[in-house]
Design an enzyme around this catalytic site. Structure first.
Site, PDB file in Angstrom:
ATOM      1  N   SER A   1     -21.209 -12.227  13.666  1.00  0.00           N
ATOM      2  CA  SER A   1     -21.924 -11.885  12.679  1.00  0.00           C
ATOM      3  C   SER A   1     -21.549 -13.287  11.331  1.00  0.00           C
ATOM      4  O   SER A   1     -21.563 -14.133  11.602  1.00  0.00           O
ATOM      5  CB  SER A   1     -21.823 -10.618  11.960  1.00  0.00           C
ATOM      6  OG  SER A   1     -22.542 -10.216  11.177  1.00  0.00           O
TER       7      SER A   1
ATOM      8  N   ASP B   1     -32.413  -7.232  16.522  1.00  0.00           N
ATOM      9  CA  ASP B   1     -31.465  -7.486  15.094  1.00  0.00           C
ATOM     10  C   ASP B   1     -32.426  -8.905  14.318  1.00  0.00           C
ATOM     11  O   ASP B   1     -32.954  -9.609  14.637  1.00  0.00           O
ATOM     12  CB  ASP B   1     -30.179  -8.461  15.900  1.00  0.00           C
ATOM     13  CG  ASP B   1     -29.460  -9.029  14.796  1.00  0.00           C
ATOM     14  OD1 ASP B   1     -29.819  -8.664  13.669  1.00  0.00           O
ATOM     15  OD2 ASP B   1     -28.184  -9.532  15.158  1.00  0.00           O
TER      16      ASP B   1
ATOM     17  N   HIS C   1     -27.294  -5.607  16.641  1.00  0.00           N
ATOM     18  CA  HIS C   1     -26.313  -6.115  15.871  1.00  0.00           C
ATOM     19  C   HIS C   1     -24.894  -5.297  16.058  1.00  0.00           C
ATOM     20  O   HIS C   1     -24.930  -4.293  15.866  1.00  0.00           O
ATOM     21  CB  HIS C   1     -26.837  -6.292  14.326  1.00  0.00           C
ATOM     22  CG  HIS C   1     -25.734  -7.360  13.611  1.00  0.00           C
ATOM     23  ND1 HIS C   1     -25.950  -8.444  13.568  1.00  0.00           N
ATOM     24  CD2 HIS C   1     -24.663  -7.042  12.954  1.00  0.00           C
ATOM     25  CE1 HIS C   1     -25.191  -9.174  13.000  1.00  0.00           C
ATOM     26  NE2 HIS C   1     -24.404  -8.195  12.453  1.00  0.00           N
TER      27      HIS C   1
END
Length: 313
Positions: free
Chosen positions: A155, A251, A281
């Site tokens: 991320s 996502d 995610h």
């Protein structure tokens, strides 16, 4: 959640993750958000593999107030001369050494390579480029003691890893041996998924991206031309290290991974993309709850092992 094709384990993972944010309203303080996040991370933590050694330490980087906290993970059979610099996710706002502890432990044991996790400075207290500066300083320090350094992040940490590679190229510094990017945020328009089919994807609604990036940029607009904030703003990707990208297809950031893969490939950079079918995610934490996640995690470990032992993606 019902509009997406999810296996039972992923659905349970989403439900359990969401339970930790119940009661947090839009007026929640940063401290409250961080506390809830750390409770969630602790709930998903797994025991360290047998034989793995974890040790906290300090990297002494150049400049004022530059003692960087790190945690190293290694097994006795870790390949010598190479190390992973791990940059954790959390939207540049939450996370630290404890949030990704068991993830780093499993990566180190599975890939047979030392993993050094960095406790970089967080927003909004420390806006851009503080986190990237810390990542660069840690990379420089590790390169002094290791022949090659592999960048790994998830991320926001994957964003930092890709941005660091661009910064190192710009400065003419030695490049990473490879980079492994897990559901990265890379596009210069952080609002582009709003109105799209993944706008309300579980665990990361598209609208939240602007909030995280706003904190990271000190409240500045959420469209940028700076490639060291949003790597896909770069005009040229020649010279980037061999790369393995792991998306989650459910996502709002999924398209970023595909676009970055295409951009690297167009410039002749060795790259592979794992599209993450049926994944959301933050899925790394669900590797003990879902076969789909466990299989994806095993591919991450395999790619990292290939890099650590000299292979191409």
């Amino acid at each position: 959640m019902t509009q997406f094709d999810l296996d039972a384990g992923v659905r349970d993972f989403i439900k359990r993750t969401d339970s930790f944010s119940k009661g947090l309203g839009i007026d929640a303080t940063t401290a409250e958000v961080r506390e809830a996040y750390m409770r969630m991370c602790a709930a998903f933590a797994l025991p360290h593999p047998k034989g793995l050694r974890a040790r906290d330490g300090i990297l002494h980087a150049e400049g004022p107030t530059r003692e960087l906290r790190v945690r190293s993970f290694a097994t006795p059979d870790a390949i010598p001369g190479r190390a992973v610099l791990f940059l954790h996710g959390g939207g540049f706002v939450v996370g630290g050494l404890d949030s990704h502890d068991s993830i780093c432990a499993d990566l180190a044991a599975g890939a047979e390579v030392a993993v050094i996790a960095l406790d970089y400075r967080l927003s909004p207290e420390h806006a851009y480029p503080a986190a990237l500066d810390d990542a660069e300083a840690a990379y420089d320090d590790l390169l002094d003691s290791h022949q090659h350094v592999i960048l790994v992040g998830d991320s926001a940490g994957a964003t930092l890893a890709a941005a660091l590679s661009l910064r190192l190229r710009r400065k003419g510094k030695p490049m990473p041996w490879a980079q492994v990017l897990i559901y990265p945020m890379l596009h210069p328009d952080f609002r582009r998924a709003i109105g799209g089919p993944k706008e309300q994807a579980p665990l990361l609604p598209a609208a939240s991206l602007s909030l995280y990036v706003g904190a990271y940029l000190g409240g500045k607009p959420t469209v940028t031309t700076d490639p060291e904030v949003a790597p896909l703003a770069a005009q040229d990707f020649a010279g980037m290290p061999p790369t393995a990208i792991f998306a989650a297809d459910i996502d709002p950031l999924a398209e970023d991974a595909h676009d970055y893969c295409a951009a690297l490939r167009d410039c002749g950079v060795p790259v592979t993309l794992h599209p993450g079918h049926g994944l959301v995610h933050g899925y790394l934490r669900g590797r003990a709850m879902s076969e789909t996640v466990a299989e994806a995690f095993s591919v991450i470990v395999s790619r990292l092992r290939d890099f650590a032992h000299g292979g191409q993606p």
